[in-house]
Write a protein that holds these residues in place. Sequence first.
Motif, short mmCIF file in Angstrom:
data_model
loop_
_atom_site.label_atom_id
_atom_site.label_comp_id
_atom_site.label_asym_id
_atom_site.label_seq_id
_atom_site.Cartn_x
_atom_site.Cartn_y
_atom_site.Cartn_z
N TYR A 82 -39.85 -88.18 -34.31
CA TYR A 82 -39.96 -86.54 -34.52
C TYR A 82 -41.22 -86.15 -35.02
N THR A 83 -41.99 -87.04 -35.97
CA THR A 83 -43.38 -86.79 -36.45
C THR A 83 -44.43 -86.98 -35.31
N ARG A 84 -44.18 -88.14 -34.39
CA ARG A 84 -44.98 -88.10 -33.29
C ARG A 84 -44.83 -87.16 -32.30
N SER A 85 -43.53 -86.55 -32.04
CA SER A 85 -43.38 -85.52 -31.10
C SER A 85 -44.28 -84.22 -31.62
N LEU A 86 -43.99 -84.04 -33.18
CA LEU A 86 -44.73 -82.82 -33.61
C LEU A 86 -46.05 -82.67 -33.33
N HIS A 87 -46.66 -83.84 -33.72
CA HIS A 87 -48.13 -84.34 -33.70
C HIS A 87 -48.67 -84.04 -32.23
N ARG A 88 -47.98 -84.46 -31.45
CA ARG A 88 -48.41 -84.51 -29.88
C ARG A 88 -48.22 -83.12 -29.36
N GLU A 89 -47.34 -82.51 -29.94
CA GLU A 89 -47.20 -80.87 -29.16
C GLU A 89 -47.97 -79.93 -30.17
N PHE A 90 -48.21 -80.16 -31.35
CA PHE A 90 -48.74 -78.85 -32.26
C PHE A 90 -50.25 -79.18 -32.66
N GLN A 91 -50.61 -80.48 -32.75
CA GLN A 91 -51.94 -80.72 -33.27
C GLN A 91 -53.11 -79.86 -32.56
N GLY A 92 -53.04 -79.62 -31.19
CA GLY A 92 -54.16 -79.19 -30.43
C GLY A 92 -54.01 -77.57 -30.87
N PRO A 93 -52.91 -77.07 -30.37
CA PRO A 93 -52.86 -75.47 -30.79
C PRO A 93 -53.25 -75.29 -32.30
N LEU A 94 -52.60 -76.05 -33.47
CA LEU A 94 -53.06 -75.71 -34.60
C LEU A 94 -54.57 -75.74 -35.06
N ARG A 95 -55.36 -76.95 -34.50
CA ARG A 95 -56.64 -77.25 -34.48
C ARG A 95 -57.39 -75.92 -34.11
N TRP A 96 -57.07 -75.37 -32.93
CA TRP A 96 -57.89 -74.06 -32.15
C TRP A 96 -57.45 -73.20 -32.88
N GLY A 97 -56.02 -72.92 -33.15
CA GLY A 97 -55.77 -71.66 -34.10
C GLY A 97 -56.56 -71.53 -35.62
N GLY A 98 -56.60 -72.58 -36.26
CA GLY A 98 -57.55 -72.58 -37.21
C GLY A 98 -59.07 -72.21 -37.12
N PHE A 99 -59.43 -72.59 -35.94
CA PHE A 99 -60.90 -72.42 -35.54
C PHE A 99 -60.97 -71.01 -35.36
N LEU A 100 -59.97 -70.27 -34.54
CA LEU A 100 -60.19 -68.70 -34.46
C LEU A 100 -60.12 -68.15 -35.52
N GLN A 101 -59.06 -68.27 -36.55
CA GLN A 101 -58.90 -67.68 -37.57
C GLN A 101 -60.28 -67.94 -38.40
#
Length: 380
Positions: free
Chosen positions: A325-344
């Motif tokens: 589960y941890t691997r799946s979440l990191h695979r799908e979420f890390q990119g959007p979270l990184r770029w979302g934080g950058f936009l914020q």
Amino acid sequence: MTHMVDAAVLGAGLAGSSLAKALADKGWETALLDRQRFPRHKVCGEFLSPESQSTLQAFGLLETVKVLNPSIIDGIRLIFANGAAMELPLPSSALGISRYSLDSALHGAAQQSGVQLQTGTTVTAVHPIIGGYLIETKQGGEISTLQARTVIAAWGANQRSGLPGHRQERLAKPSYLGVKSHFHGVWMERMIELYFFPGGYMGICMVEDGLVNVSALLNRDAFTDKGKSTLAILDAAMKRNKRLYEKLRGAIPVEGTQAAVAPVQLHRKLQAWDTIPLTGDAVTMIPPLCGDGMSMALRSAALCAPLADRFLQGNLSSLDWQQSYTRSLHREFQGPLRWGGFLQRLFDQPLVSGLLPSAARLAPRLAQVLVRATRLKPYS
């Protein structure tokens, strides 16, 4: 006698309701508990992105949502404090639907699948025992216990687990406040509009029945002296952007739809597990301006459900569930979270955000690529 179920899901929002339904559809006796009573209004952009709809379809819930007559949204318009604006298309149509209607519809679908729904029920403790967990609850003045082979947390961003070994994340001083109200008397195109101003931003999204959802994320320090009511805070915020004030000055608030939440934490680390598996906002939150928070909540439930099913079948250990589960979440979420934080961070800088419309006109494809980077891929 303590009632025994296969799975107990704690929190009956988007993630919890969808996950509970998925487990019940697999034949597992599932309880869904929430301390709130429903239907209720809550702070939310009430925007179901195209990506969230693919996940709803996988849960068998998309038609349940569509019969609620949601508004159709085809694009995003950003309006800055200096009056400049930029528009971004969506890959396909999004839906605007109130949480008041959506949560109730998902609860109904879950109950039709056999889920045992208990709202207005506070979980006071969760104790690991041999073969599962013992859950202590309180409803009114009545104290009860429930035994479950597995427990999954879908209790939102600010809940503490009450479990031994719980790790409370240490965060920087909270700084954001979320406020929301429905209005009528606002003319909208098939667009979600985001207005930026010193101290935060406000979104306007069409929902059902001709209403619009007006919600804002605000720097708490910038609004401490603007009154205590949700409508007073919204009024103070809209006056910080001339076009926003013109848009809403004739709007009529709908009584009883106001809500507020604080603190809103935008920089929590992604966390899949905290003694028990986490889903929804308990996992993480993407900045609201990205418009994919509801999609992330649903996706975490979709990733967790098949692993929970395998665990209950005896084909997966708890440790293997946690690691997969941890691997799946990191695979799908890390990119959007990184770029979302950058936009914020970018939009928090007035000088930089003021230049964005010109930059977007010079490089429109770059702007679209940047927005796409904050979004999940369609679920398959």
